[in-house]
Design a protein around this motif. Structure first.
Motif, PDB file in Angstrom:
ATOM      1  N   LYS A  42       0.844  -1.204   0.000  1.00  0.00           N
ATOM      2  CA  LYS A  42       0.000   0.000   0.000  1.00  0.00           C
ATOM      3  C   LYS A  42       0.878   1.253   0.000  1.00  0.00           C
ATOM      4  O   LYS A  42       0.581   2.223  -0.709  1.00  0.00           O
ATOM      5  N   GLU A  43       1.969   1.242   0.756  1.00  0.00           N
ATOM      6  CA  GLU A  43       2.877   2.385   0.804  1.00  0.00           C
ATOM      7  C   GLU A  43       3.639   2.558  -0.506  1.00  0.00           C
ATOM      8  O   GLU A  43       4.073   3.661  -0.840  1.00  0.00           O
ATOM      9  N   LEU A  44       3.811   1.467  -1.257  1.00  0.00           N
ATOM     10  CA  LEU A  44       4.498   1.524  -2.557  1.00  0.00           C
ATOM     11  C   LEU A  44       3.622   2.113  -3.663  1.00  0.00           C
ATOM     12  O   LEU A  44       4.136   2.538  -4.699  1.00  0.00           O
ATOM     13  N   GLU A  45       2.305   2.142  -3.468  1.00  0.00           N
ATOM     14  CA  GLU A  45       1.367   2.553  -4.515  1.00  0.00           C
ATOM     15  C   GLU A  45       1.693   3.884  -5.182  1.00  0.00           C
ATOM     16  O   GLU A  45       1.582   3.995  -6.404  1.00  0.00           O
ATOM     17  N   PRO A  46       2.103   4.926  -4.429  1.00  0.00           N
ATOM     18  CA  PRO A  46       2.363   6.208  -5.110  1.00  0.00           C
ATOM     19  C   PRO A  46       3.605   6.196  -6.000  1.00  0.00           C
ATOM     20  O   PRO A  46       3.795   7.105  -6.804  1.00  0.00           O
ATOM     21  N   PHE A  47       4.434   5.188  -5.866  1.00  0.00           N
ATOM     22  CA  PHE A  47       5.696   5.145  -6.600  1.00  0.00           C
ATOM     23  C   PHE A  47       5.574   4.305  -7.859  1.00  0.00           C
ATOM     24  O   PHE A  47       4.838   3.323  -7.905  1.00  0.00           O
ATOM     25  N   ASN A  48       6.336   4.681  -8.889  1.00  0.00           N
ATOM     26  CA  ASN A  48       6.445   3.821 -10.062  1.00  0.00           C
ATOM     27  C   ASN A  48       7.830   3.170 -10.034  1.00  0.00           C
ATOM     28  O   ASN A  48       8.648   3.481  -9.172  1.00  0.00           O
ATOM     29  N   ARG A  49       8.108   2.302 -10.948  1.00  0.00           N
ATOM     30  CA  ARG A  49       9.376   1.548 -10.939  1.00  0.00           C
ATOM     31  C   ARG A  49      10.599   2.457 -10.985  1.00  0.00           C
ATOM     32  O   ARG A  49      11.613   2.179 -10.388  1.00  0.00           O
ATOM     33  N   ALA A  50      10.511   3.559 -11.697  1.00  0.00           N
ATOM     34  CA  ALA A  50      11.646   4.478 -11.814  1.00  0.00           C
ATOM     35  C   ALA A  50      11.961   5.170 -10.488  1.00  0.00           C
ATOM     36  O   ALA A  50      13.076   5.641 -10.288  1.00  0.00           O
ATOM     37  N   ASP A  51      11.005   5.229  -9.576  1.00  0.00           N
ATOM     38  CA  ASP A  51      11.234   5.866  -8.274  1.00  0.00           C
ATOM     39  C   ASP A  51      12.063   5.003  -7.327  1.00  0.00           C
ATOM     40  O   ASP A  51      12.640   5.513  -6.378  1.00  0.00           O
TER      41      ASP A  51
END
Length: 170
Positions: A42-51
């Motif tokens: 859930k905490e990873l949701e705002p991030f994309n792979r490049a982040d």
């Protein structure tokens, strides 16, 4: 993005297989621990792979952290909070490795047995070009830098077994 992707990324960067060890049900994202896979994802949701700039598996037996039920923990970092001082220190360590282990004369296809691998913006850089680049690079040019003790040479090049430094430029 999900936990399986992060684990696969960490395994490639550390040359380590998580199915052979006791990996904790504890996940650390930018220094904040999460105790369940669902909460972590859930905490990873705002991030994309490049982040995702850091994905590694930490051996707790070599640290001051102790856990009775597991030996390894997944660490994940984004480019949010890296100081100029830290960037300068990491750049200096990598620069020293190349300057001490490469000859002054540029030799085509030279096999440097102690050199670490450099990856810049996702692209592996051969040792002589890496030395030239890091000797000219300044911390203010770097968005994020991370080093690994060992990485998969099949993915990052033969020098990755000696260590891997990834640099993401601004």
């Amino acid at each position: 993005m999900n936990l399986e992707y992060i684990i696969a990324l960490a395994e490639a960067k550390t040359n380590f297989k998580t199915d052979t060890v006791k990996l904790c049900e504890l996940y650390v994202l930018d220094g904040i621990p999460y105790t369940s896979a669902e909460e972590f994802e859930k905490e990873l949701e705002p991030f994309n792979r490049a982040d995702i700039r850091l994905a590694t598996i930490a051996d707790l037996s070599n640290s001051e952290i102790y856990c009775r039920i597991c030996d390894y923990v997944l660490l994940v970092g984004t480019a949010k909070n890296q100081s100029t001082k830290y960037k300068a220190m990491q750049l200096h360590l990598f620069r020293t490795n190349l300057n001490e282990n490469l000859p002054e004369l540029i030799i085509t296809d030279y096999n440097c047995e102690k050199c670490q691998q450099l990856v810049v913006d996702g692209i592996p850089v051969e040792p002589f070009k890496a030395r030239e680049l890091v000797n000219e690079l300044r911390p203010k040019d770097i968005q994020f830098i991370v080093s690994y003790q060992s990485a998969n040479p099949e993915i990052y090049g033969r020098n990755a077994v000696n260590g891997l430094t990834e640099i993401f430029l601004k």
